[in-house]
Write a protein that holds these residues in place. Structure first.
Motif, PDB file in Angstrom:
ATOM      1  N   ILE A 157      79.164 -35.955   5.924  1.00  0.00           N
ATOM      2  CA  ILE A 157      77.568 -35.965   5.580  1.00  0.00           C
ATOM      3  C   ILE A 157      77.354 -34.384   5.342  1.00  0.00           C
ATOM      4  CG2 ILE A 157      75.396 -36.028   6.208  1.00  0.00           C
ATOM      5  CD1 ILE A 157      75.884 -38.449   8.020  1.00  0.00           C
ATOM      6  N   VAL A 158      77.749 -33.360   6.202  1.00  0.00           N
ATOM      7  CA  VAL A 158      77.514 -32.065   5.719  1.00  0.00           C
ATOM      8  C   VAL A 158      78.179 -31.561   4.281  1.00  0.00           C
ATOM      9  CG1 VAL A 158      77.653 -29.633   6.644  1.00  0.00           C
ATOM     10  CG2 VAL A 158      77.234 -31.533   8.410  1.00  0.00           C
ATOM     11  N   TRP A 159      79.245 -31.825   4.365  1.00  0.00           N
ATOM     12  CA  TRP A 159      80.051 -31.524   3.171  1.00  0.00           C
ATOM     13  C   TRP A 159      79.442 -32.099   1.942  1.00  0.00           C
ATOM     14  CZ3 TRP A 159      82.692 -27.432   2.864  1.00  0.00           C
ATOM     15  CH2 TRP A 159      83.200 -26.702   3.869  1.00  0.00           C
ATOM     16  N   LEU A 160      79.119 -33.686   1.908  1.00  0.00           N
ATOM     17  CA  LEU A 160      78.481 -34.108   1.108  1.00  0.00           C
ATOM     18  C   LEU A 160      77.073 -33.474   0.617  1.00  0.00           C
ATOM     19  CD1 LEU A 160      78.255 -36.814  -0.919  1.00  0.00           C
ATOM     20  CD2 LEU A 160      76.934 -37.922   0.903  1.00  0.00           C
ATOM     21  N   ALA A 161      76.569 -33.027   1.368  1.00  0.00           N
ATOM     22  CA  ALA A 161      74.919 -32.436   1.197  1.00  0.00           C
ATOM     23  C   ALA A 161      75.411 -31.065   0.464  1.00  0.00           C
ATOM     24  CB  ALA A 161      74.184 -32.298   2.522  1.00  0.00           C
ATOM     25  N   LEU A 162      76.261 -30.250   1.101  1.00  0.00           N
ATOM     26  CA  LEU A 162      76.744 -29.150   0.723  1.00  0.00           C
ATOM     27  C   LEU A 162      76.900 -29.113  -0.964  1.00  0.00           C
ATOM     28  CD1 LEU A 162      77.023 -26.139   0.951  1.00  0.00           C
ATOM     29  CD2 LEU A 162      79.467 -26.434   1.643  1.00  0.00           C
ATOM     30  N   TYR A 163      77.770 -30.277  -1.232  1.00  0.00           N
ATOM     31  CA  TYR A 163      78.606 -30.096  -2.605  1.00  0.00           C
ATOM     32  C   TYR A 163      77.426 -30.673  -3.657  1.00  0.00           C
ATOM     33  CZ  TYR A 163      83.352 -29.932  -0.616  1.00  0.00           C
ATOM     34  OH  TYR A 163      84.580 -29.698   0.123  1.00  0.00           O
ATOM     35  N   SER A 164      76.594 -31.777  -2.956  1.00  0.00           N
ATOM     36  CA  SER A 164      75.479 -32.014  -3.952  1.00  0.00           C
ATOM     37  C   SER A 164      74.679 -30.965  -4.174  1.00  0.00           C
ATOM     38  CB  SER A 164      74.596 -32.928  -3.198  1.00  0.00           C
ATOM     39  OG  SER A 164      75.424 -34.230  -2.961  1.00  0.00           O
ATOM     40  N   CYS A 165      74.340 -29.844  -3.402  1.00  0.00           N
ATOM     41  CA  CYS A 165      73.505 -28.709  -3.565  1.00  0.00           C
ATOM     42  C   CYS A 165      74.264 -27.994  -4.598  1.00  0.00           C
ATOM     43  CB  CYS A 165      73.453 -28.017  -2.179  1.00  0.00           C
ATOM     44  SG  CYS A 165      72.640 -26.740  -2.078  1.00  0.00           S
ATOM     45  N   ILE A 166      75.344 -27.666  -4.308  1.00  0.00           N
ATOM     46  CA  ILE A 166      76.178 -26.784  -5.384  1.00  0.00           C
ATOM     47  C   ILE A 166      76.138 -27.290  -6.786  1.00  0.00           C
ATOM     48  CG2 ILE A 166      78.624 -25.824  -5.945  1.00  0.00           C
ATOM     49  CD1 ILE A 166      78.974 -25.633  -2.978  1.00  0.00           C
ATOM     50  N   GLY A 167      76.310 -28.683  -6.930  1.00  0.00           N
ATOM     51  CA  GLY A 167      76.199 -29.450  -8.099  1.00  0.00           C
ATOM     52  C   GLY A 167      74.858 -29.292  -8.605  1.00  0.00           C
ATOM     53  N   ALA A 168      73.677 -29.475  -8.157  1.00  0.00           N
ATOM     54  CA  ALA A 168      72.355 -29.201  -8.473  1.00  0.00           C
ATOM     55  C   ALA A 168      72.286 -27.961  -8.988  1.00  0.00           C
ATOM     56  CB  ALA A 168      71.484 -29.468  -7.221  1.00  0.00           C
ATOM     57  N   ILE A 169      72.809 -26.760  -8.080  1.00  0.00           N
ATOM     58  CA  ILE A 169      72.607 -25.476  -8.778  1.00  0.00           C
ATOM     59  C   ILE A 169      73.357 -25.066  -9.804  1.00  0.00           C
ATOM     60  CG2 ILE A 169      73.279 -23.096  -8.205  1.00  0.00           C
ATOM     61  CD1 ILE A 169      72.929 -23.705  -5.170  1.00  0.00           C
ATOM     62  N   GLY A 170      74.376 -25.786 -10.048  1.00  0.00           N
ATOM     63  CA  GLY A 170      75.365 -25.684 -11.174  1.00  0.00           C
ATOM     64  C   GLY A 170      74.489 -26.314 -12.419  1.00  0.00           C
ATOM     65  N   LEU A 183      82.264 -34.173  -9.511  1.00  0.00           N
ATOM     66  CA  LEU A 183      83.677 -34.891  -9.654  1.00  0.00           C
ATOM     67  C   LEU A 183      84.729 -34.131  -9.229  1.00  0.00           C
ATOM     68  CD1 LEU A 183      85.125 -37.387 -10.978  1.00  0.00           C
ATOM     69  CD2 LEU A 183      85.308 -35.812 -13.138  1.00  0.00           C
ATOM     70  N   ALA A 184      84.518 -32.466  -9.382  1.00  0.00           N
ATOM     71  CA  ALA A 184      85.456 -31.789  -8.846  1.00  0.00           C
ATOM     72  C   ALA A 184      85.463 -31.744  -7.554  1.00  0.00           C
ATOM     73  CB  ALA A 184      85.179 -30.360  -9.759  1.00  0.00           C
ATOM     74  N   PHE A 185      84.452 -31.865  -6.748  1.00  0.00           N
ATOM     75  CA  PHE A 185      84.335 -31.916  -5.336  1.00  0.00           C
ATOM     76  C   PHE A 185      84.962 -33.033  -4.897  1.00  0.00           C
ATOM     77  CE2 PHE A 185      80.830 -28.384  -6.084  1.00  0.00           C
ATOM     78  CZ  PHE A 185      81.820 -27.524  -5.693  1.00  0.00           C
ATOM     79  N   GLY A 186      84.984 -34.229  -5.698  1.00  0.00           N
ATOM     80  CA  GLY A 186      85.361 -35.508  -5.205  1.00  0.00           C
ATOM     81  C   GLY A 186      84.129 -36.398  -4.593  1.00  0.00           C
ATOM     82  N   VAL A 187      83.028 -35.908  -4.843  1.00  0.00           N
ATOM     83  CA  VAL A 187      81.738 -36.805  -4.276  1.00  0.00           C
ATOM     84  C   VAL A 187      81.119 -37.637  -5.527  1.00  0.00           C
ATOM     85  CG1 VAL A 187      81.577 -35.021  -2.406  1.00  0.00           C
ATOM     86  CG2 VAL A 187      80.309 -34.725  -4.633  1.00  0.00           C
ATOM     87  N   TYR A 188      81.413 -37.493  -6.601  1.00  0.00           N
ATOM     88  CA  TYR A 188      80.863 -38.105  -7.730  1.00  0.00           C
ATOM     89  C   TYR A 188      80.926 -39.716  -7.612  1.00  0.00           C
ATOM     90  CZ  TYR A 188      79.640 -39.598 -12.532  1.00  0.00           C
ATOM     91  OH  TYR A 188      78.730 -40.533 -13.500  1.00  0.00           O
TER      92      TYR A 188
END
Length: 261
Positions: A157-170, A183-188
């Motif tokens: 859950i923590v990594w999912l939130a973090l990756y989503s956050c980075i994706g949104a910033i991007g 997709l690169a983080f494996g959560v798409y």
């Protein structure tokens, strides 16, 4: 009459942003830059209530236009891409090129530095320009040749939130695809599967939405911070990204690449 025309333009800027968001290979952020509303967009996401109050009508019309562009023109764009992919992408590229002078004008119009002598491009601006161009070119090539493969590993859950956050910033960066970063983080795929109408997975959606909201607000604040201090540097990178996107989209159309945002 002038106000009515301004309202119509604001609405269609939103429409263009919505269309740019759903068209594969095109970034909605690029539309914001070439239409000279990128600063306003960042201000809203940064929760600058003074700016929101000042341009409230713009945000309402822009938001309605964006929704209309996403839901009303998505099917039209899909039909055009299916039957006239090369022509459609070339027209989109031409529209982006036509907006580049507005982008340069926006870069030079610095409200935080009224001294015109400081609002000029210099040789140092070439560095962020090239870095921005290389970043977008690399993302397009990696996307086209599937150089980034999503893993099947479970994400906490923590990594999912973090990756989503980075994706949104991007996604706040013109030319960068937030979905590609996910997709690169494996959560798409997990996020898309969680959106299935028949089986909403809130254990995935809740941390993802939290991460996206935090990322949008944080990304907007970061970009506004950078614009206030290094406006020409930031816009040099943005112009490099936009220019690189035009080149890659045009090449993709000519070579019949199938970009997926």
């Amino acid at each position: 009459m002038k106000k009515l025309i301004r309202y119509i333009i604001d609405f269609f800027i939103g429409v263009a942003h919505g269309v740019g968001t759903v068209v594969p290979g095109v970034s909605g952020g690029i539309v914001l830059v070439v239409c000279d509303v990128y600063d306003k967009f960042c201000a809203a996401l940064a929760l600058d209530f003074a700016s929101i109050k000042k341009d409230f009508v713009f945000y309402v019309l822009f938001g309605i236009g964006t929704l209309a562009g996403i839901f009303g023109f998505a099917q039209v764009i899909n039909v055009l891409l299916d039957h006239f992919p090369v022509a459609t992408y070339l027209v989109l590229s031409a529209m982006i090129v036509a907006g580049l002078p507005s982008t340069v004008k926006a870069a030079l119009k610095n409200p935080d530095s009224p001294n015109e002598s400081k609002n000029r491009f210099n040789p140092v601006c070439l560095i962020p320009f090239l870095l921005g161009a290389l970043l977008i070119s690399g993302l397009f090539i990696a996307d086209e040749y599937n150089l980034v493969n999503e893993t099947d590993n479970e994400v906490g859950i923590v990594w999912l939130a973090l990756y989503s956050c980075i994706g949104a910033i991007g996604a706040m960066i013109p030319g960068v695809s937030g979905s590609f970063l996910l997709l690169a983080f494996g959560v798409y795929t997990p996020i898309m599967n969680a959106l299935d109408f028949n089986a909403f997975d809130f254990s995935v959606l809740i941390p993802a939405v939290i991460g996206i909201v935090v990322g949008l607000v944080a990304g907007a604040r970061l970009i506004r911070f950078l614009l206030k201090r290094w406006r020409l540097m930031v816009y040099s990178a943005i112009i490099g990204m936009v220019g690189s996107s035009v080149v890659m989209i045009t090449l993709g159309a000519i070579l019949n690449w199938q970009f997926v945002q």
